[in-house]
Design a protein around this motif. Structure first.
Motif, PDB file in Angstrom:
ATOM      1  N   TRP A   1      -7.805  10.690 -16.793  1.00 27.07           N
ATOM      2  CA  TRP A   1      -6.436  10.816 -16.290  1.00 27.07           C
ATOM      3  C   TRP A   1      -5.735   9.477 -16.329  1.00 27.07           C
ATOM      4  O   TRP A   1      -6.365   8.428 -16.230  1.00 27.07           O
ATOM      5  CB  TRP A   1      -6.415  11.469 -14.912  1.00 27.07           C
ATOM      6  N   GLY A   2      -4.432   9.524 -16.492  1.00 27.67           N
ATOM      7  CA  GLY A   2      -3.638   8.320 -16.644  1.00 27.67           C
ATOM      8  C   GLY A   2      -2.996   7.864 -15.357  1.00 27.67           C
ATOM      9  O   GLY A   2      -2.607   8.676 -14.515  1.00 27.67           O
ATOM     10  N   GLN A   3      -2.887   6.555 -15.202  1.00 27.89           N
ATOM     11  CA  GLN A   3      -2.136   5.933 -14.122  1.00 27.89           C
ATOM     12  C   GLN A   3      -1.380   4.757 -14.713  1.00 27.89           C
ATOM     13  O   GLN A   3      -1.863   4.099 -15.651  1.00 27.89           O
ATOM     14  CB  GLN A   3      -3.062   5.430 -13.010  1.00 27.89           C
ATOM     15  N   THR A   4      -0.199   4.475 -14.185  1.00 28.35           N
ATOM     16  CA  THR A   4       0.547   3.313 -14.659  1.00 28.35           C
ATOM     17  C   THR A   4       0.268   2.069 -13.831  1.00 28.35           C
ATOM     18  O   THR A   4       0.814   1.007 -14.111  1.00 28.35           O
ATOM     19  CB  THR A   4       2.058   3.595 -14.655  1.00 28.35           C
ATOM     20  N   SER A   5      -0.569   2.193 -12.804  1.00 30.34           N
ATOM     21  CA  SER A   5      -0.979   1.036 -12.012  1.00 30.34           C
ATOM     22  C   SER A   5      -2.495   1.030 -11.883  1.00 30.34           C
ATOM     23  O   SER A   5      -3.117   2.078 -11.722  1.00 30.34           O
ATOM     24  CB  SER A   5      -0.360   1.075 -10.616  1.00 30.34           C
ATOM     25  N   ASP A   6      -3.069  -0.143 -11.945  1.00 34.33           N
ATOM     26  CA  ASP A   6      -4.502  -0.286 -11.780  1.00 34.33           C
ATOM     27  C   ASP A   6      -4.879  -0.157 -10.308  1.00 34.33           C
ATOM     28  O   ASP A   6      -4.021  -0.210  -9.419  1.00 34.33           O
ATOM     29  CB  ASP A   6      -4.939  -1.652 -12.314  1.00 34.33           C
ATOM     30  N   ILE A   7      -6.177  -0.001 -10.057  1.00 33.83           N
ATOM     31  CA  ILE A   7      -6.653  -0.021  -8.686  1.00 33.83           C
ATOM     32  C   ILE A   7      -6.668  -1.463  -8.188  1.00 33.83           C
ATOM     33  O   ILE A   7      -6.519  -2.418  -8.959  1.00 33.83           O
ATOM     34  CB  ILE A   7      -8.042   0.623  -8.570  1.00 33.83           C
ATOM     35  N   SER A   8      -6.883  -1.649  -6.888  1.00 35.20           N
ATOM     36  CA  SER A   8      -6.878  -2.993  -6.317  1.00 35.20           C
ATOM     37  C   SER A   8      -8.233  -3.408  -5.770  1.00 35.20           C
ATOM     38  O   SER A   8      -8.455  -4.590  -5.492  1.00 35.20           O
ATOM     39  CB  SER A   8      -5.829  -3.084  -5.201  1.00 35.20           C
ATOM     40  N   THR A   9      -9.152  -2.457  -5.600  1.00 27.92           N
ATOM     41  CA  THR A   9     -10.474  -2.749  -5.074  1.00 27.92           C
ATOM     42  C   THR A   9     -11.356  -1.536  -5.329  1.00 27.92           C
ATOM     43  O   THR A   9     -10.852  -0.446  -5.627  1.00 27.92           O
ATOM     44  CB  THR A   9     -10.423  -3.045  -3.561  1.00 27.92           C
ATOM     45  N   VAL A  10     -12.677  -1.724  -5.223  1.00 26.78           N
ATOM     46  CA  VAL A  10     -13.590  -0.582  -5.235  1.00 26.78           C
ATOM     47  C   VAL A  10     -14.297  -0.489  -3.887  1.00 26.78           C
ATOM     48  O   VAL A  10     -15.374   0.086  -3.774  1.00 26.78           O
ATOM     49  CB  VAL A  10     -14.603  -0.657  -6.395  1.00 26.78           C
ATOM     50  N   ASN A  11     -13.664  -1.008  -2.862  1.00 31.54           N
ATOM     51  CA  ASN A  11     -14.186  -0.989  -1.501  1.00 31.54           C
ATOM     52  C   ASN A  11     -13.366  -0.004  -0.677  1.00 31.54           C
ATOM     53  O   ASN A  11     -12.161  -0.174  -0.523  1.00 31.54           O
ATOM     54  CB  ASN A  11     -14.108  -2.399  -0.905  1.00 31.54           C
ATOM     55  N   ALA A  12     -14.027   1.017  -0.135  1.00 28.75           N
ATOM     56  CA  ALA A  12     -13.309   2.076   0.581  1.00 28.75           C
ATOM     57  C   ALA A  12     -12.564   1.555   1.796  1.00 28.75           C
ATOM     58  O   ALA A  12     -11.490   2.054   2.147  1.00 28.75           O
ATOM     59  CB  ALA A  12     -14.297   3.167   1.011  1.00 28.75           C
ATOM     60  N   LEU A  13     -13.117   0.558   2.462  1.00 32.51           N
ATOM     61  CA  LEU A  13     -12.504   0.071   3.697  1.00 32.51           C
ATOM     62  C   LEU A  13     -11.249  -0.747   3.439  1.00 32.51           C
ATOM     63  O   LEU A  13     -10.429  -0.940   4.328  1.00 32.51           O
ATOM     64  CB  LEU A  13     -13.520  -0.774   4.478  1.00 32.51           C
ATOM     65  N   LEU A  14     -11.073  -1.211   2.203  1.00 35.70           N
ATOM     66  CA  LEU A  14      -9.926  -2.043   1.862  1.00 35.70           C
ATOM     67  C   LEU A  14      -8.819  -1.263   1.163  1.00 35.70           C
ATOM     68  O   LEU A  14      -7.780  -1.818   0.827  1.00 35.70           O
ATOM     69  CB  LEU A  14     -10.371  -3.198   0.956  1.00 35.70           C
ATOM     70  N   THR A  15      -9.020   0.012   0.942  1.00 34.36           N
ATOM     71  CA  THR A  15      -8.090   0.820   0.158  1.00 34.36           C
ATOM     72  C   THR A  15      -6.737   0.935   0.833  1.00 34.36           C
ATOM     73  O   THR A  15      -6.649   1.272   2.017  1.00 34.36           O
ATOM     74  CB  THR A  15      -8.686   2.223  -0.058  1.00 34.36           C
ATOM     75  N   SER A  16      -5.666   0.667   0.069  1.00 38.54           N
ATOM     76  CA  SER A  16      -4.321   0.746   0.641  1.00 38.54           C
ATOM     77  C   SER A  16      -3.298   1.304  -0.343  1.00 38.54           C
ATOM     78  O   SER A  16      -2.107   1.250  -0.079  1.00 38.54           O
ATOM     79  CB  SER A  16      -3.864  -0.641   1.130  1.00 38.54           C
ATOM     80  N   ASP A  17      -3.726   1.843  -1.482  1.00 35.87           N
ATOM     81  CA  ASP A  17      -2.780   2.436  -2.431  1.00 35.87           C
ATOM     82  C   ASP A  17      -3.425   3.651  -3.058  1.00 35.87           C
ATOM     83  O   ASP A  17      -4.653   3.832  -3.031  1.00 35.87           O
ATOM     84  CB  ASP A  17      -2.376   1.424  -3.499  1.00 35.87           C
ATOM     85  N   LEU A  18      -2.610   4.509  -3.650  1.00 39.54           N
ATOM     86  CA  LEU A  18      -3.108   5.800  -4.109  1.00 39.54           C
ATOM     87  C   LEU A  18      -4.085   5.728  -5.274  1.00 39.54           C
ATOM     88  O   LEU A  18      -5.140   6.363  -5.221  1.00 39.54           O
ATOM     89  CB  LEU A  18      -1.928   6.714  -4.457  1.00 39.54           C
ATOM     90  N   PRO A  19      -3.801   4.992  -6.346  1.00 40.53           N
ATOM     91  CA  PRO A  19      -4.801   4.945  -7.423  1.00 40.53           C
ATOM     92  C   PRO A  19      -6.168   4.485  -6.923  1.00 40.53           C
ATOM     93  O   PRO A  19      -7.201   5.038  -7.306  1.00 40.53           O
ATOM     94  CB  PRO A  19      -4.192   3.954  -8.425  1.00 40.53           C
ATOM     95  N   THR A  20      -6.167   3.478  -6.050  1.00 41.06           N
ATOM     96  CA  THR A  20      -7.430   2.999  -5.489  1.00 41.06           C
ATOM     97  C   THR A  20      -8.086   4.072  -4.632  1.00 41.06           C
ATOM     98  O   THR A  20      -9.301   4.275  -4.692  1.00 41.06           O
ATOM     99  CB  THR A  20      -7.195   1.733  -4.655  1.00 41.06           C
ATOM    100  N   ALA A  21      -7.279   4.762  -3.835  1.00 41.73           N
ATOM    101  CA  ALA A  21      -7.830   5.810  -2.976  1.00 41.73           C
ATOM    102  C   ALA A  21      -8.451   6.936  -3.797  1.00 41.73           C
ATOM    103  O   ALA A  21      -9.485   7.495  -3.417  1.00 41.73           O
ATOM    104  CB  ALA A  21      -6.733   6.368  -2.073  1.00 41.73           C
ATOM    105  N   TYR A  22      -7.816   7.284  -4.919  1.00 43.88           N
ATOM    106  CA  TYR A  22      -8.389   8.323  -5.760  1.00 43.88           C
ATOM    107  C   TYR A  22      -9.785   7.938  -6.235  1.00 43.88           C
ATOM    108  O   TYR A  22     -10.716   8.753  -6.233  1.00 43.88           O
ATOM    109  CB  TYR A  22      -7.504   8.573  -6.983  1.00 43.88           C
ATOM    110  N   VAL A  23      -9.931   6.686  -6.657  1.00 44.44           N
ATOM    111  CA  VAL A  23     -11.210   6.228  -7.209  1.00 44.44           C
ATOM    112  C   VAL A  23     -12.246   6.036  -6.108  1.00 44.44           C
ATOM    113  O   VAL A  23     -13.376   6.539  -6.199  1.00 44.44           O
ATOM    114  CB  VAL A  23     -11.023   4.935  -8.018  1.00 44.44           C
TER     115      VAL A  23
END
Length: 584
Positions: A78-100
Motif C-alpha cells: 500500500w502507498g503512503q505519501t509520508s514515511d513513518i517516524s519510528t518503529v516504537n509503539a510507545l513513540l507513535t504519533s502519526d497515522l502511517p507510523t501507527a499503521y505499521v
C-alpha cells in the motif's frame, strides 16, 4: 482527512492509534462509546465484565462477509505519501507510523471495526469492580513476544512506567495521567488499574493508548534515549519485537517498510494469510493512483476526489466510500511568546468566515465530505449541527467587520490590514506531498484571506519536520493539517488546557469553561447526557476558533479487487490485513 494528508498526529489515531482492530490486537479507532456487552463503569452497585474474545469474534464474523482463503502467501503493498517516524509503539504519533507499529505491537485492548467500541487485545477480557474504579485485565496466557519470550503483566507495568515517566517521550502521557490513580501486576497474567474517579471512557483512554513494549529488551534504557535507540529507528531489527500478527523486517527510510507474517502468532484465528505487507512511500497522491492503476501497489488510502470516478471505472479496482472521523483544518499558534497576531478571537472568526467552505467541498473535493458546523464529525456521538448557534457561513463583509472591530484596518493603502503598525501577515505551514488538492486549498485560502486584507504565505516542509515543529519547538504561526477524532467523541487531547505539550493541543488553547465541561463529560456515565456535554464543548471550541475546521471527511479507499476479506470502514482502514487473501 482527505486531500490534506492524513499524516498528522493521531489520536490515532484516534485519535490515538496503537494498532490493528484485530481480535488479538489493538486498533486504529481506540476510543468509543462502549457497545452492548462491554464493561463500562456503573454509578453504584454491580461488578461488570467486558465482552470476551470469543464473543467479539462471533460479532465480527457476523458483521463482515468473510471468505475462506483460496490462496496463501503473496504481498499486500500500500502507498503512503509520508514515511513513518519510528518503529516504537510507545513513540507513535502519526497515522502511517501507527499503521505499521500496530501490525507489530498490540495493546491491552483494541477497538471494534463494527462500532469502535473497546474489545479484547492482549487482554482476553476485563472486569470492573462494583466501586466503578478498579479494572482488572485478564491477559492471554498464550501470548509471546516475537523472540519467543513469554508476555506477562510485568511487560504491561514496565510500559506504563515508561509512558508516565516525567521525561517520557510518549505523546499520550497527558491523556492518561489525570485518569489513572495506580496500576500493578496482580500476578503473571493479571494487570490491575485503579481510576481516580468513575470515567466513561477510562479503558480507551488508558489501556487503549499504546502498544505494550517488551521489558526484557528495553529495561535499563532511559526514556529520553528511546527515540534514537536502534530499536526505535529500525537499525537493529532484533530489538523491534512485538506480540502482533506481523514481525518487523526492514525500514528503508524514505522508501518502504516491510513486515512479515508471524507464523507463531499466539492467536491462531488471526495468523496472517499473506507473507508480507509493504508500505511504500510515494511522492504524492497522483503517483499513488498511477501506481495503483498500473498494478504496482494494491491500496491507496485516499483517492484524490477528481480521480475517484476513473478508478471506479477501471477494471479490477474498487473504491470504498464511507464517512470517517477525519477532518481538514488549520490551527493558530496562541502562545503570545510566538506570535501576537491571533490572540483576539474576532480575528480567528474573521479568517474562518472568509472561507467559502461549501465551494471548497464542491469544487476541490467534488462533493465528498461535509461542511462542518461544530467540532464534532458526523459519526460522533457528540454531533448535533443544529445545536451550534452560529454556522460561521461564508461572508466577506462580516469578516471585514470583525477585523475592523478588533482594530485591524488598512491605513496605508497597501491592501493589507494592520494594527499598531503590525500587518496581519503570516506563514501557513503544511506538509509537502499533499498533491494538487492541497495546492488548491492553499490557493483558495490565500486568495480569500487576501480579499479581506490578510497576507498568508504558504510554507511546505517534509512531514518529520512538521511533526517536530508542532510537537517540540512550536515555532509556527498557523499550520494546515489533517486529523482524526476518536469514536467516543472525546476531544480533550486537542482542546484541554493540560494537553499542551502532553498530547495534541499544539495551539496552546485553554478555556476554563471547556475544561469544566471536560471534567463532567469524562465522568458522565449516561450516554445521552454525555453526548449533550460534548455538544456544549463543541459550541465553545467552535466559537473560540483555535482551529478552523473547514471540512469533515469522506474516505475514498482505492484497492485492487484481488484483495479478498479487505474491509476498510469508518473505524479502521487496515484492520482486516491478517484475514486478507490474494486471488491470482
Amino acid at each position: 482527512m482527505h486531500g490534506i494528508p492524513r499524516r498528522t498526529l493521531v489520536w490515532l489515531t484516534a485519535l490515538l492509534v496503537v494498532g490493528l482492530a484485530l481480535p488479538g490486537a489493538a486498533t486504529l479507532a481506540q476510543e468509543a462509546t462502549p457497545a452492548t456487552g462491554d464493561a463500562s463503569p456503573v454509578a453504584e452497585g454491580e461488578a461488570t465484565t467486558s465482552i470476551t474474545r470469543d464473543e467479539f469474534y462471533e460479532e465480527l464474523f457476523a458483521a463482515f462477509p468473510f471468505e475462506e482463503p483460496q490462496n496463501e502467501g503473496g504481498q499486500i503493498i500500500w502507498g503512503q505519501t509520508s514515511d513513518i517516524s519510528t518503529v516504537n509503539a510507545l513513540l507513535t504519533s502519526d497515522l502511517p507510523t501507527a499503521y505499521v507499529t500496530g501490525m507489530i505491537f498490540e495493546g491491552l485492548v483494541g477497538g471494534s471495526p463494527i462500532d469502535g467500541a473497546p474489545v479484547p487485545g492482549l487482554a482476553d477480557y476485563w472486569d470492573i469492580a462494583a466501586d466503578g474504579l478498579t479494572y482488572t485485565f485478564h491477559l492471554n496466557q498464550d501470548a509471546t513476544w516475537h523472540d519467543g519470550v513469554d508476555f506477562t503483566a510485568e511487560d504491561v507495568v514496565f510500559t506504563f512506567d515508561i509512558a508516565l515517566a516525567e521525561d517520557s517521550p510518549n505523546p499520550r502521557r497527558g491523556i492518561i495521567d489525570p485518569l489513572l490513580e495506580s496500576y500493578r501486576a496482580v500476578d503473571e497474567h493479571t494487570f490491575e488499574m485503579v481510576a481516580r474517579d468513575q470515567f466513561a471512557t477510562f479503558v480507551q483512554d488508558t489501556a487503549g493508548q499504546f502498544g505494550i513494549m517488551p521489558k526484557h529488551l528495553w529495561e535499563g534504557i532511559a526514556p529520553a534515549d528511546w527515540p534514537n535507540d536502534p530499536g526505535s529507528t529500525g537499525q537493529d531489527p532484533s530489538r523491534v519485537v512485538g506480540t502482533g500478527p506481523f514481525t518487523f523486517v526492514e525500514w528503508r527510510q524514505g522508501e518502504s517498510v516491510t513486515v512479515a507474517r508471524n507464523e507463531n502468532y499466539w492467536d491462531p484465528v488471526s495468523i496472517p494469510v499473506v507473507d508480507e505487507v509493504i508500505m511504500t512511500v510515494l511522492p504524492d497522491p497522483a503517483t499513488e493512483v498511477e501506481a495503483l492503476m498500473a498494478g504496482e501497489i494494491d491500496i491507496v488510502e485516499v483517492i484524490p476526489a477528481p480521480q475517484v470516478e476513473e478508478v471506479q471505472n477501471t477494471e479490477g479496482l474498487e473504491v470504498a466510500l464511507f464517512p470517517d472521523l477525519g477532518f481538514s483544518f488549520y490551527g493558530f499558534n496562541l502562545d503570545p511568546e510566538k506570535t501576537t497576531l491571533f490572540q483576539d478571537k474576532e480575528v480567528r472568526q474573521a479568517l474562518f468566515i472568509a472561507i467559502d467552505k461549501e465551494a471548497i467541498r464542491e469544487n476541490i473535493y467534488l462533493g465528498y465530505g461535509e461542511v462542518p458546523r461544530g467540532t464534532q464529525p458526523v459519526p460522533s456521538p457528540g454531533y448535533d449541527a443544529e445545536a451550534i448557534e452560529d454556522p460561521f457561513d461564508y461572508d466577506l463583509d462580516r469578516a471585514r467587520e470583525l477585523l475592523a472591530s478588533a482594530g485591524w484596518e488598512d491605513t496605508d493603502g497597501d491592501g493589507i490590514v494592520e494594527k499598531d503598525g503590525q500587518p496581519l501577515a503570516f506563514t501557513l505551514l503544511t506538509s509537502s506531498g499533499g498533491g494538487a488538492t492541497v495546492d488548491q486549498v492553499l490557493a483558495e485560502l490565500q486568495q480569500t484571506w487576501r480579499d479581506i486584507g490578510v497576507d498568508m504565505q504558504p510554507s511546505l516542509v517534509d512531514f518529520p519536520s512538521l511533526v517536530e515543529t508542532i510537537t517540540v519547538t512550536f515555532d509556527f504561526e498557523v499550520v494546515l493539517l489533517g486529523f482524526s477524532w476518536t469514536a467516543d467523541g472525546g476531544q480533550g487531547a486537542m482542546f484541554a488546557c493540560d494537553s499542551y505539550g502532553n498530547a495534541f493541543n499544539f495551539m496552546r488553547y485553554c478555556s476554563e469553561e471547556w475544561d469544566a465541561l471536560e471534567d463532567q463529560q469524562l465522568r458522565e456515565l449516561d450516554p445521552e447526557a454525555r453526548a449533550q456535554l460534548l455538544v456544549q464543548q463543541s459550541q465553545i471550541a467552535w466559537d473560540d476558533q483555535p482551529v478552523g475546521i473547514f471540512r469533515f471527511g469522506t474516505n475514498r479507499v482505492g484497492y485492487t479487487d484481488r484483495l479478498h476479506n479487505y474491509f476498510p470502514d469508518t473505524f479502521a482502514t487496515y484492520w482486516s490485513f491478517p484475514f486478507v487473501w490474494i486471488s491470482e
